[in-house]
Design a protein around this motif. Sequence first.
Motif, mmCIF file in Angstrom:
data_model
loop_
_atom_site.group_PDB
_atom_site.id
_atom_site.type_symbol
_atom_site.label_atom_id
_atom_site.label_comp_id
_atom_site.label_asym_id
_atom_site.label_seq_id
_atom_site.Cartn_x
_atom_site.Cartn_y
_atom_site.Cartn_z
ATOM 1 N N LEU A 170 39.307 33.831 41.348
ATOM 2 C CA LEU A 170 38.140 34.458 40.725
ATOM 3 C C LEU A 170 38.278 35.977 40.778
ATOM 4 O O LEU A 170 39.090 36.523 41.532
ATOM 5 N N ALA A 171 37.447 36.625 39.977
ATOM 6 C CA ALA A 171 37.393 38.088 40.017
ATOM 7 C C ALA A 171 36.348 38.525 41.037
ATOM 8 O O ALA A 171 35.473 37.755 41.444
ATOM 9 N N HIS A 172 36.451 39.752 41.456
ATOM 10 C CA HIS A 172 35.466 40.336 42.373
ATOM 11 C C HIS A 172 34.102 40.460 41.687
ATOM 12 O O HIS A 172 34.013 40.579 40.464
ATOM 13 N N GLY A 173 33.080 40.477 42.499
ATOM 14 C CA GLY A 173 31.763 40.915 42.025
ATOM 15 C C GLY A 173 30.915 39.848 41.385
ATOM 16 O O GLY A 173 29.922 39.394 41.943
ATOM 17 N N GLY A 174 31.267 39.437 40.182
ATOM 18 C CA GLY A 174 30.435 38.494 39.449
ATOM 19 C C GLY A 174 29.320 39.208 38.712
ATOM 20 O O GLY A 174 29.085 40.420 38.872
ATOM 21 N N PHE A 175 28.600 38.436 37.883
ATOM 22 C CA PHE A 175 27.564 39.019 37.032
ATOM 23 C C PHE A 175 26.297 38.156 37.077
ATOM 24 O O PHE A 175 26.370 36.925 37.115
ATOM 25 N N THR A 176 25.159 38.822 37.064
ATOM 26 C CA THR A 176 23.859 38.126 36.972
ATOM 27 C C THR A 176 23.046 38.607 35.772
ATOM 28 O O THR A 176 21.916 38.167 35.584
ATOM 29 N N GLU A 177 23.624 39.490 34.968
ATOM 30 C CA GLU A 177 22.931 39.980 33.786
ATOM 31 C C GLU A 177 23.934 40.742 32.921
ATOM 32 O O GLU A 177 25.061 41.030 33.333
ATOM 33 N N GLY A 178 23.493 41.067 31.707
ATOM 34 C CA GLY A 178 24.266 41.961 30.857
ATOM 35 C C GLY A 178 25.339 41.275 30.039
ATOM 36 O O GLY A 178 25.501 40.060 30.041
ATOM 37 N N ARG A 179 26.101 42.132 29.322
ATOM 38 C CA ARG A 179 27.181 41.688 28.446
ATOM 39 C C ARG A 179 28.471 42.352 28.898
ATOM 40 O O ARG A 179 28.527 43.580 29.047
ATOM 41 N N HIS A 180 29.501 41.555 29.136
ATOM 42 C CA HIS A 180 30.729 42.066 29.728
ATOM 43 C C HIS A 180 31.935 41.446 29.022
ATOM 44 O O HIS A 180 31.908 40.288 28.620
ATOM 45 N N THR A 181 33.009 42.247 28.921
ATOM 46 C CA THR A 181 34.224 41.800 28.243
ATOM 47 C C THR A 181 35.439 42.202 29.056
ATOM 48 O O THR A 181 35.458 43.289 29.654
ATOM 49 N N TRP A 182 36.437 41.325 29.083
ATOM 50 C CA TRP A 182 37.694 41.663 29.740
ATOM 51 C C TRP A 182 38.853 41.048 28.954
ATOM 52 O O TRP A 182 38.692 40.055 28.251
ATOM 53 N N MET A 183 40.012 41.690 29.072
ATOM 54 C CA MET A 183 41.218 41.270 28.365
ATOM 55 C C MET A 183 42.160 40.566 29.326
ATOM 56 O O MET A 183 42.364 41.032 30.456
ATOM 57 N N VAL A 184 42.744 39.480 28.848
ATOM 58 C CA VAL A 184 43.720 38.738 29.643
ATOM 59 C C VAL A 184 44.992 38.598 28.813
ATOM 60 O O VAL A 184 44.962 38.028 27.717
ATOM 61 N N MET A 185 46.101 39.149 29.323
ATOM 62 C CA MET A 185 47.399 39.007 28.666
ATOM 63 C C MET A 185 48.155 37.876 29.352
ATOM 64 O O MET A 185 48.379 37.909 30.568
ATOM 65 N N VAL A 186 48.516 36.868 28.567
ATOM 66 C CA VAL A 186 49.097 35.636 29.091
ATOM 67 C C VAL A 186 50.592 35.617 28.804
ATOM 68 O O VAL A 186 51.027 35.930 27.687
ATOM 69 N N ASP A 187 51.380 35.235 29.808
ATOM 70 C CA ASP A 187 52.827 35.109 29.647
ATOM 71 C C ASP A 187 53.226 33.684 30.020
ATOM 72 O O ASP A 187 53.216 33.312 31.201
ATOM 73 N N LEU A 188 53.556 32.885 29.006
ATOM 74 C CA LEU A 188 53.989 31.509 29.217
ATOM 75 C C LEU A 188 55.391 31.317 28.653
ATOM 76 O O LEU A 188 55.725 30.247 28.125
ATOM 77 N N ALA A 189 56.217 32.338 28.776
ATOM 78 C CA ALA A 189 57.554 32.291 28.178
ATOM 79 C C ALA A 189 58.385 31.162 28.758
ATOM 80 O O ALA A 189 59.285 30.631 28.103
ATOM 81 N N HIS A 190 58.113 30.780 30.004
ATOM 82 C CA HIS A 190 58.884 29.718 30.652
ATOM 83 C C HIS A 190 58.089 28.417 30.737
ATOM 84 O O HIS A 190 58.412 27.553 31.560
ATOM 85 N N GLY A 191 57.049 28.285 29.925
ATOM 86 C CA GLY A 191 56.240 27.074 29.957
ATOM 87 C C GLY A 191 55.022 27.228 30.843
ATOM 88 O O GLY A 191 54.655 28.331 31.257
ATOM 89 N N GLY A 192 54.377 26.111 31.163
ATOM 90 C CA GLY A 192 53.198 26.152 32.008
ATOM 91 C C GLY A 192 51.934 26.333 31.194
ATOM 92 O O GLY A 192 51.922 26.197 29.972
ATOM 93 N N SER A 193 50.853 26.679 31.878
ATOM 94 C CA SER A 193 49.559 26.856 31.218
ATOM 95 C C SER A 193 48.740 27.883 31.970
ATOM 96 O O SER A 193 48.987 28.162 33.151
ATOM 97 N N CYS A 194 47.778 28.433 31.257
ATOM 98 C CA CYS A 194 46.866 29.430 31.838
ATOM 99 C C CYS A 194 45.448 29.095 31.397
ATOM 100 O O CYS A 194 45.205 28.810 30.221
#
Length: 478
Positions: free
Chosen positions: A352-376
């Motif tokens: 999990l990420a730090h902190g958490g949210f109880t209100e508001g609108r929030h956005t974050w970017m996740v760059m995924v690398d599955l070059a060798h297979g697997g899942s995210c």
Amino acid sequence: MASVSSLADEVSCPICQGTLREPVTVDCGHNYCRACLTRYCEIPGPDPNEPLHCPLCKEPFRLGGFRPNWQLASVVENIERLTLVSTLGSDQEDVCQEHGEKIYFFCEDDEAQLCVVCREAQEHQAHTVRFLDEAAGPYREQIQKCLECLRREREEIQRIQSRENQRIQVLLCQVATKRQKVIFEFAHLSQFLEEQQSVLLAELEKLDGDILKQRDVFDALVSEEICRFSTLVAELEEKLGRPARELLTGVRSTLIRSETRKCRKPEAVSQELGQRIRDFPQRVLPLRREVTTFLEKLCFELDYEPAPISLDPQTSHPKLLLSEDHRRAQFSYKWQNSPDNSQRFDRATCVLAHGGFTEGRHTWMVMVDLAHGGSCTVGVVREDVKRKGELKLRPEEGVWAVRLAWGFVSALGSFPMRLALQEQPRQVRVTLDYEVGWVTFVNAVSQEPIYTFTTSFTQKVFPFFGLWGRGSSFSLSP
């Protein structure tokens, strides 16, 4: 009843002020009790020969000219009956209409209220008959239960109304914010376009002037050449028309001068100016790139409100390797030496990420690398999500997420659903709108929507990440 009283006032006799009795109508149309009008006519006047007059309007009428008003008499009778019923009120409601006895019983089979006489009637002998209070008891309990259910449902509807109204207000605020962004960005673009228009028009004006200058030089040069060639043509024409002796005089020098005359072929537009004209469209390309960048920036700013998040090592499964800045994770089959605690996942390879949210609108970017297979897996979870044992990734367990695997993407709803996307996302934008209850996933490169969960959050939620498969990793974009 007020309406019955007002009607009773309308059918009163003007003479006795009481309700009309045997109403009669005189020639002028006014109504009186027959007895009252007869007595009025018997009163002697000062002149016995003078005609009778209506007590109300003084119009004359004949002694035998008044006639019975049967319709009005029927109205009076109905009004008196209504007045009697309203006076008796509820006392008559407790009395059997058929026998005039007080009602004491209730027949369960016929759902009828009975007096003593009705109770002994043949049709009710085999029926279940109870006293009124005894029969009303079970129905009171049923009504009470229905009331409790209806009140709970009404409260639930009121809670939904309050929640949805709150969501509407949040959305209205978001729209207002976006409107201000659009106004600001387009004003900035408008200023930029005006400046660029001035620059391009000035350059076109300069090209126009340079073309005119070269035209003038060209015209002067051509005129000079035409003049010189006209002189030679005239000289040769004049030579040609002379006699042989005169024609041969100096003819060789004349021919040499004419034949060796080189014609200068001027260009109306220089190569350099022509190249500038041809290259002018290239001056618009930066403008096109600027407008494209503006549109991308506008879409980005309208949808992206970055949340500075980092991974919480206290929640990380021992098979996840976290970077020192806690912004990258990689799957490893080798277990890390991580102390066990109540917050850490022990079966699901998640963090999990730090902190958490109880209100508001929030956005974050996740760059995924599955070059060798697997899942995210990326999404959000409730604070009370199960940390120990098997974790079922679905909204009922407090998880709203999508899984990216090699070659496909799935939305992890009550039942996993494979999504048909134009391309495999490598950079995912996750947006949490707490009050509205939306968790939205978008391909951050192509802007293609991936999936949106709709729910109602009642407690703190955290950004959630999961990995499986050797070499699979993800990182959080700054």
